[in-house]
Scaffold this motif. Structure first.
Motif, PDB file in Angstrom:
ATOM      1  N   PHE A 192       0.810  -1.212   0.000  1.00 33.21           N
ATOM      2  CA  PHE A 192       0.000   0.000   0.000  1.00 33.21           C
ATOM      3  C   PHE A 192       0.848   1.270   0.000  1.00 33.21           C
ATOM      4  O   PHE A 192       0.520   2.236  -0.682  1.00 33.21           O
ATOM      5  CB  PHE A 192      -0.952  -0.028   1.202  1.00 33.21           C
ATOM      6  N   ASP A 193       1.961   1.282   0.736  1.00 30.68           N
ATOM      7  CA  ASP A 193       2.777   2.500   0.756  1.00 30.68           C
ATOM      8  C   ASP A 193       3.399   2.764  -0.615  1.00 30.68           C
ATOM      9  O   ASP A 193       3.475   3.905  -1.063  1.00 30.68           O
ATOM     10  CB  ASP A 193       3.813   2.514   1.882  1.00 30.68           C
ATOM     11  N   GLY A 194       3.816   1.711  -1.310  1.00 29.55           N
ATOM     12  CA  GLY A 194       4.349   1.884  -2.661  1.00 29.55           C
ATOM     13  C   GLY A 194       3.294   2.368  -3.629  1.00 29.55           C
ATOM     14  O   GLY A 194       3.543   3.253  -4.457  1.00 29.55           O
ATOM     15  N   PHE A 195       2.093   1.794  -3.509  1.00 28.24           N
ATOM     16  CA  PHE A 195       0.982   2.202  -4.369  1.00 28.24           C
ATOM     17  C   PHE A 195       0.657   3.680  -4.156  1.00 28.24           C
ATOM     18  O   PHE A 195       0.529   4.450  -5.112  1.00 28.24           O
ATOM     19  CB  PHE A 195      -0.244   1.330  -4.077  1.00 28.24           C
ATOM     20  N   LEU A 196       0.527   4.074  -2.895  1.00 27.37           N
ATOM     21  CA  LEU A 196       0.189   5.472  -2.601  1.00 27.37           C
ATOM     22  C   LEU A 196       1.306   6.435  -3.005  1.00 27.37           C
ATOM     23  O   LEU A 196       1.031   7.530  -3.507  1.00 27.37           O
ATOM     24  CB  LEU A 196      -0.128   5.652  -1.112  1.00 27.37           C
ATOM     25  N   ALA A 197       2.534   6.042  -2.789  1.00 24.04           N
ATOM     26  CA  ALA A 197       3.665   6.911  -3.151  1.00 24.04           C
ATOM     27  C   ALA A 197       3.649   7.205  -4.649  1.00 24.04           C
ATOM     28  O   ALA A 197       3.862   8.347  -5.066  1.00 24.04           O
ATOM     29  CB  ALA A 197       4.982   6.274  -2.739  1.00 24.04           C
ATOM     30  N   ARG A 198       3.376   6.172  -5.452  1.00 27.69           N
ATOM     31  CA  ARG A 198       3.314   6.377  -6.906  1.00 27.69           C
ATOM     32  C   ARG A 198       2.044   7.128  -7.298  1.00 27.69           C
ATOM     33  O   ARG A 198       2.089   8.054  -8.111  1.00 27.69           O
ATOM     34  CB  ARG A 198       3.389   5.034  -7.630  1.00 27.69           C
ATOM     35  N   ARG A 199       0.946   6.752  -6.729  1.00 32.00           N
ATOM     36  CA  ARG A 199      -0.351   7.345  -7.100  1.00 32.00           C
ATOM     37  C   ARG A 199      -0.424   8.825  -6.730  1.00 32.00           C
ATOM     38  O   ARG A 199      -0.947   9.631  -7.493  1.00 32.00           O
ATOM     39  CB  ARG A 199      -1.459   6.572  -6.389  1.00 32.00           C
ATOM     40  N   TRP A 200       0.055   9.165  -5.544  1.00 31.41           N
ATOM     41  CA  TRP A 200      -0.009  10.546  -5.062  1.00 31.41           C
ATOM     42  C   TRP A 200       1.273  11.323  -5.345  1.00 31.41           C
ATOM     43  O   TRP A 200       1.427  12.445  -4.877  1.00 31.41           O
ATOM     44  CB  TRP A 200      -0.290  10.574  -3.564  1.00 31.41           C
ATOM     45  N   ASN A 201       2.195  10.678  -6.054  1.00 33.04           N
ATOM     46  CA  ASN A 201       3.479  11.306  -6.367  1.00 33.04           C
ATOM     47  C   ASN A 201       4.168  11.794  -5.087  1.00 33.04           C
ATOM     48  O   ASN A 201       4.614  12.932  -5.008  1.00 33.04           O
ATOM     49  CB  ASN A 201       3.310  12.431  -7.388  1.00 33.04           C
ATOM     50  N   GLN A 202       4.220  10.915  -4.100  1.00 32.86           N
ATOM     51  CA  GLN A 202       4.836  11.243  -2.816  1.00 32.86           C
ATOM     52  C   GLN A 202       6.069  10.383  -2.558  1.00 32.86           C
ATOM     53  O   GLN A 202       6.352   9.998  -1.434  1.00 32.86           O
ATOM     54  CB  GLN A 202       3.824  11.066  -1.672  1.00 32.86           C
ATOM     55  N   THR A 203       6.799  10.103  -3.616  1.00 32.54           N
ATOM     56  CA  THR A 203       8.032   9.357  -3.431  1.00 32.54           C
ATOM     57  C   THR A 203       9.085  10.292  -2.846  1.00 32.54           C
ATOM     58  O   THR A 203       9.050  11.495  -3.066  1.00 32.54           O
ATOM     59  CB  THR A 203       8.542   8.777  -4.765  1.00 32.54           C
ATOM     60  N   SER A 204       9.987   9.718  -2.072  1.00 31.94           N
ATOM     61  CA  SER A 204      11.059  10.517  -1.488  1.00 31.94           C
ATOM     62  C   SER A 204      12.300   9.647  -1.362  1.00 31.94           C
ATOM     63  O   SER A 204      12.215   8.420  -1.331  1.00 31.94           O
ATOM     64  CB  SER A 204      10.655  11.036  -0.102  1.00 31.94           C
ATOM     65  N   ALA A 205      13.448  10.300  -1.282  1.00 29.99           N
ATOM     66  CA  ALA A 205      14.699   9.565  -1.116  1.00 29.99           C
ATOM     67  C   ALA A 205      14.685   8.796   0.204  1.00 29.99           C
ATOM     68  O   ALA A 205      15.117   7.646   0.278  1.00 29.99           O
ATOM     69  CB  ALA A 205      15.883  10.521  -1.179  1.00 29.99           C
ATOM     70  N   PHE A 206      14.151   9.434   1.266  1.00 26.76           N
ATOM     71  CA  PHE A 206      14.093   8.761   2.559  1.00 26.76           C
ATOM     72  C   PHE A 206      13.154   7.562   2.504  1.00 26.76           C
ATOM     73  O   PHE A 206      13.461   6.493   3.030  1.00 26.76           O
ATOM     74  CB  PHE A 206      13.665   9.727   3.661  1.00 26.76           C
ATOM     75  N   GLY A 207      12.008   7.712   1.860  1.00 25.60           N
ATOM     76  CA  GLY A 207      11.068   6.603   1.718  1.00 25.60           C
ATOM     77  C   GLY A 207      11.670   5.456   0.921  1.00 25.60           C
ATOM     78  O   GLY A 207      11.492   4.283   1.261  1.00 25.60           O
ATOM     79  N   ALA A 208      12.412   5.794  -0.135  1.00 26.46           N
ATOM     80  CA  ALA A 208      13.078   4.769  -0.945  1.00 26.46           C
ATOM     81  C   ALA A 208      14.135   4.026  -0.145  1.00 26.46           C
ATOM     82  O   ALA A 208      14.385   2.844  -0.372  1.00 26.46           O
ATOM     83  CB  ALA A 208      13.694   5.406  -2.186  1.00 26.46           C
ATOM     84  N   PHE A 209      14.757   4.710   0.807  1.00 28.06           N
ATOM     85  CA  PHE A 209      15.729   4.071   1.698  1.00 28.06           C
ATOM     86  C   PHE A 209      15.027   3.218   2.752  1.00 28.06           C
ATOM     87  O   PHE A 209      15.381   2.069   2.987  1.00 28.06           O
ATOM     88  CB  PHE A 209      16.598   5.139   2.381  1.00 28.06           C
ATOM     89  N   LEU A 210      14.020   3.802   3.417  1.00 22.22           N
ATOM     90  CA  LEU A 210      13.380   3.149   4.560  1.00 22.22           C
ATOM     91  C   LEU A 210      12.566   1.921   4.163  1.00 22.22           C
ATOM     92  O   LEU A 210      12.543   0.928   4.907  1.00 22.22           O
ATOM     93  CB  LEU A 210      12.495   4.150   5.307  1.00 22.22           C
ATOM     94  N   ASP A 211      11.923   1.938   3.018  1.00 23.84           N
ATOM     95  CA  ASP A 211      11.039   0.843   2.616  1.00 23.84           C
ATOM     96  C   ASP A 211      11.759  -0.506   2.575  1.00 23.84           C
ATOM     97  O   ASP A 211      11.316  -1.461   3.228  1.00 23.84           O
ATOM     98  CB  ASP A 211      10.370   1.159   1.283  1.00 23.84           C
ATOM     99  N   PRO A 212      12.872  -0.650   1.852  1.00 22.60           N
ATOM    100  CA  PRO A 212      13.533  -1.961   1.856  1.00 22.60           C
ATOM    101  C   PRO A 212      14.150  -2.313   3.208  1.00 22.60           C
ATOM    102  O   PRO A 212      14.234  -3.497   3.557  1.00 22.60           O
ATOM    103  CB  PRO A 212      14.597  -1.845   0.761  1.00 22.60           C
TER     104      PRO A 212
END
Length: 188
Positions: free
Chosen positions: A51-71
């Motif tokens: 869900f967080d990946g879906f929302l990040a792409r859908r709402w254009n809320q990707t971030s460098a920190f999110g890309a680090f923290l997710d994995p």
């Protein structure tokens, strides 16, 4: 801070809950109730990953920190669950070592490749995604350790799937190392 990153933080916060379920006194929850609670918590955490990946792409809320923290959250959740399963005697140490060791090795490889400007050489591919999906189904089955639909053994199916995940883990690790080697040769 945005909603996708908050969901990732919730996944991190779920780790001590999954582990802690087994530390509760026996008179609070029986072992089958603990198993069910841990499996449900793991599944809910896994759903937040999607869900967080879906929302990040859908709402254009990707971030460098999110890309680090997710994995990192994913690896911590899987490692914690594998250690619980190892402690419970539901998996062997070799399978846990293969899966956790691969995650450490590939994370280090990706960091090193990024330092030499070749991070795209080891980008996530379909093999890693299949491996992750397989272990994300296997782990809650092993945590549950009961009967599915009254007849199927969750432990048997979870063990079989985790063995498949371990084989895919080795295959994907060799694949990423091969890609990295090719990337290194290109940069020389």
């Amino acid at each position: 801070m945005n909603v996708p990153t908050l969901l990732t933080w919730l996944r991190v916060a779920a780790i001590p809950l999954v582990v802690g379920v087994y530390a509760l006194p026996q008179h609070w929850l029986s072992l089958p109730e603990r198993n069910l609670a841990a499996a449900l918590l793991f599944v809910l955490a896994g759903l937040t990953d999607w869900f967080d990946g879906f929302l990040a792409r859908r709402w254009n809320q990707t971030s460098a920190f999110g890309a680090f923290l997710d994995p990192v959250a994913d690896k911590l959740m899987v490692s914690a669950a594998l250690l619980v399963l190892l402690q419970l005697g539901r998996i062997g140490s070799l399978v846990a070592l293969i899966i956790i060791g691969r995650e450490i090795a590939i994370s280090a490889l990706r960091e090193w490749m990024a330092r030499i400007g070749r991070s795209r050489a080891v980008a996530v591919n379909w093999l890693g995604k299949v491996k992750t999906a397989t272990q994300m189904v296997a782990i809650p089955l092993l945590l549950y350790d009961g009967r599915l639909f009254g007849v199927l053994s969750a432990a048997w199916w979870g063990g079989w799937l985790l063995d498949v995940a371990a084989a895919l883990t080795l295959w994907s690790m060799l694949y990423y190392f091969k890609l990295a080697l090719a990337g290194i040769k290109l940069s020389e």
